[in-house]
Design a protein around this motif. Structure first.
Motif, PDB file in Angstrom:
ATOM      1  N   LEU A  19       0.831  -1.330   0.030  1.00 50.34           N
ATOM      2  CA  LEU A  19       0.137  -0.002   0.035  1.00 50.34           C
ATOM      3  C   LEU A  19       0.715   1.190   0.057  1.00 50.34           C
ATOM      4  O   LEU A  19       0.234   2.231  -0.348  1.00 50.34           O
ATOM      5  N   TYR A  20       2.059   1.043   0.340  1.00 49.15           N
ATOM      6  CA  TYR A  20       2.923   2.335   0.199  1.00 49.15           C
ATOM      7  C   TYR A  20       3.634   2.208  -0.996  1.00 49.15           C
ATOM      8  O   TYR A  20       3.671   1.323  -2.032  1.00 49.15           O
TER       9      TYR A  20
ATOM     10  N   SER B 274       0.768  -0.005   7.122  1.00 53.03           N
ATOM     11  CA  SER B 274       0.411  -0.980   6.346  1.00 53.03           C
ATOM     12  C   SER B 274       1.117  -2.144   6.642  1.00 53.03           C
ATOM     13  O   SER B 274       0.407  -3.116   6.483  1.00 53.03           O
TER      14      SER B 274
ATOM     15  N   ARG C  16      -1.095  -5.498   7.806  1.00 57.06           N
ATOM     16  CA  ARG C  16      -0.962  -6.899   6.759  1.00 57.06           C
ATOM     17  C   ARG C  16      -0.300  -8.001   7.998  1.00 57.06           C
ATOM     18  O   ARG C  16      -0.689  -9.039   7.494  1.00 57.06           O
TER      19      ARG C  16
ATOM     20  N   TYR D 206      -6.866   4.951   5.217  1.00 53.84           N
ATOM     21  CA  TYR D 206      -6.441   4.741   4.062  1.00 53.84           C
ATOM     22  C   TYR D 206      -6.140   3.099   4.041  1.00 53.84           C
ATOM     23  O   TYR D 206      -6.856   2.431   3.099  1.00 53.84           O
ATOM     24  N   VAL D 207      -5.547   2.299   4.846  1.00 52.41           N
ATOM     25  CA  VAL D 207      -5.226   1.106   5.010  1.00 52.41           C
ATOM     26  C   VAL D 207      -6.858   0.384   5.572  1.00 52.41           C
ATOM     27  O   VAL D 207      -6.934  -0.647   4.708  1.00 52.41           O
TER      28      VAL D 207
ATOM     29  N   ALA E  91      -8.557   0.306   2.230  1.00 56.95           N
ATOM     30  CA  ALA E  91      -8.032  -0.946   1.205  1.00 56.95           C
ATOM     31  C   ALA E  91      -8.550  -2.094   1.489  1.00 56.95           C
ATOM     32  O   ALA E  91      -8.593  -3.188   0.886  1.00 56.95           O
ATOM     33  N   TYR E  92      -8.471  -2.663   3.026  1.00 59.93           N
ATOM     34  CA  TYR E  92      -8.882  -3.895   3.451  1.00 59.93           C
ATOM     35  C   TYR E  92     -10.230  -3.979   3.611  1.00 59.93           C
ATOM     36  O   TYR E  92     -10.585  -5.058   4.490  1.00 59.93           O
TER      37      TYR E  92
END
Length: 330
Positions: free
Chosen positions: A4-5, A45, A49, A77-78, A81-82
Motif C-alpha cells: 500500500l506504500y 500498512s 498486513r 487509507y489502510v 483498502a482492506y
C-alpha cells in the motif's frame, strides 16, 4: 494485496544547498508523495498486513487509532483498502479539513481531549472495552512493526546508491526515527549520524536526551504549531534503538517560525506543500550556522539525506494561517 506504500524518489537538492552547509551533497527522500500524504503508510500498512496474516480468529476486526494527522490518515487509507471498519480518535485541535478527509476515506471520527495523549487514552480504553478479538489498536508510533515498515525508506536510499553520513528526520513520538535506526542497522551503517529535529514547543526527545536517553520523559505541555509532533513523551523502544546506534542521535531544536519559513522555501524551490512538522527538518538545511554547530565533524566529502516526511493536513489556506501565526506575513 500489493503493497500500500510507494517507493518514493530520492532527489538531489541544489548544489547551493550543499555549498551552504559545507557538504558534498544533500538528498531529499520524498515521502510526502506517499498515497496517504506521509511516511506513516509504510509502517502502518506493514503492521496491519502482518496482524491480519497471523490472525486465527475469522470474526470482524476494526482498526482503532488516535491521531489528528498523518497516522490517522494512513490508518483510514489502510482500513479502506482492506474493507475494515476504522475509528480514529482525534484531539480538539484537529483541523476540520483533516476530519473531512478521514471521513471521506470511510473512517468514523471521535473528537476527544485537547492533545493527542488524551485521544490516545480514549482509543485504548475503547479497545479494552470491545476486546482484542474485535479490535486492532494501531499506535501512531510505538510498535516494532511500525519501525520495521518505516525502515524500508532506508532500503530504498541504499538501493539508489546513496550511503549517507547524516540522515535528518523530524521526531514526534519517535516512530520515524525508530525506522531509520533499524534501517541503518540492517544495512550495517553504524557510522551514519542521525538528526532528531523537533520544534521548541514539542521537545520530548530533547527531554529524554537530557536524562541520558534512559527512559521517556513527559514534557509538561505541547505548545507548537507543528501539531503532528505533539507527543508528550517518546517511545521507550526507540530510545533503546538510539542507545544501540554507534554514531549516535543528535537532538536539534528549531522554532515554529523557522519550521514554517522552511515550508514556504520548500514550496518555492520544489513546488511541494509540507506541514510544519516536516518543515522542522528542512529548517536545519536553511540554517547553515545551526547545521555546522550541530554536526562539526561533517565536511566537504559528507553526504546528507533529509527525510521529507510530508503532511496529510497541509493546504494553501493552512500554510497562510501558519505564516500569519508565526509573524512571517508581517
Amino acid at each position: 494485496m500489493s503493497l500500500l506504500y510507494q517507493r518514493t524518489p530520492l532527489i538531489k537538492a541544489s548544489d547551493s544547498a550543499a555549498a551552504r552547509l559545507g557538504v558534498r551533497a544533500v538528498y531529499l527522500k520524498l515521502d510526502n508523495l506517499q498515497p496517504s500524504g506521509s511516511f506513516k503508510i509504510r509502517g502502518i500498512s506493514h503492521h496491519v498486513r502482518r496482524t491480519l496474516a497471523g490472525r486465527s480468529d475469522t470474526g470482524p476486526l476494526a482498526l482503532i487509532s488516535s491521531s489528528g494527522g498523518n497516522a490517522g490518515m494512513a490508518v483510514a487509507y489502510v482500513g479502506k483498502a482492506y474493507s475494515l471498519p476504522t475509528i480514529i480518535f482525534v484531539p480538539k485541535t484537529t483541523a476540520g479539513s483533516i476530519i473531512h478527509k478521514l471521513e471521506e476515506l470511510g473512517a468514523q471520527v471521535r473528537v476527544v481531549g485537547s492533545v493527542w495523549d488524551e485521544a490516545h487514552q480514549a482509543a485504548v480504553a475503547y479497545c479494552n472495552e470491545l476486546g482484542a478479538a474485535q479490535t486492532l489498536y494501531v499506535h501512531p508510533f510505538d510498535h516494532p512493526d511500525l519501525w520495521e515498515g518505516h525502515s524500508t525508506l532506508v532500503d530504498e536510499i541504499v538501493e539508489d546508491g546513496v550511503l549517507p553520513d547524516l540522515v535528518v528526520c523530524s521526531v514526534g513520538g519517535g516512530g520515524l526515527l525508530g525506522g531509520i535506526l533499524q534501517g541503518l542497522a540492517k544495512h550495517q551503517l553504524p557510522q551514519t549520524l542521525v538528526a532528531a529535529v523537533e520544534t521548541d514547543g514539542a521537545a520530548s526527545w530533547r527531554a529524554a536526551q537530557d536524562q541520558g536517553l534512559v527512559e521517556p520523559v513527559a514534557i509538561s505541555e505541547i505548545s507548537t504549531i507543528a501539531k503532528t509532533l505533539g507527543a508528550r513523551a517518546v517511545s521507550a523502544g526507540v530510545l533503546k534503538l538510539a542507545r544501540a546506534h554507534p554514531a549516535g542521535v543528535v537532538s536539534v531544536l528549531v522554532s515554529d517560525r523557522a519550521a514554517v519559513q522552511s515550508c514556504l522555501i520548500f514550496a518555492d524551490e520544489y513546488r511541494f506543500l509540507v506541514e510544519p512538522a516536516c518543515g522542522a527538518s528542512l529548517a536545519l538545511l536553511d540554517d547553515a550556522a545551526l547545521f555546522k554547530q550541530s554536526f562539526p565533524t561533517l565536511g566537504h566529502e559528507s553526504v546528507v539525506v533529509v527525510e521529507v516526511c510530508g503532511g496529510s493536513g497541509v493546504n494553501l489556506e493552512l500554510l497562510s494561517d501558519w505564516k500569519s501565526q508565526t509573524g512571517l506575513a508581517d
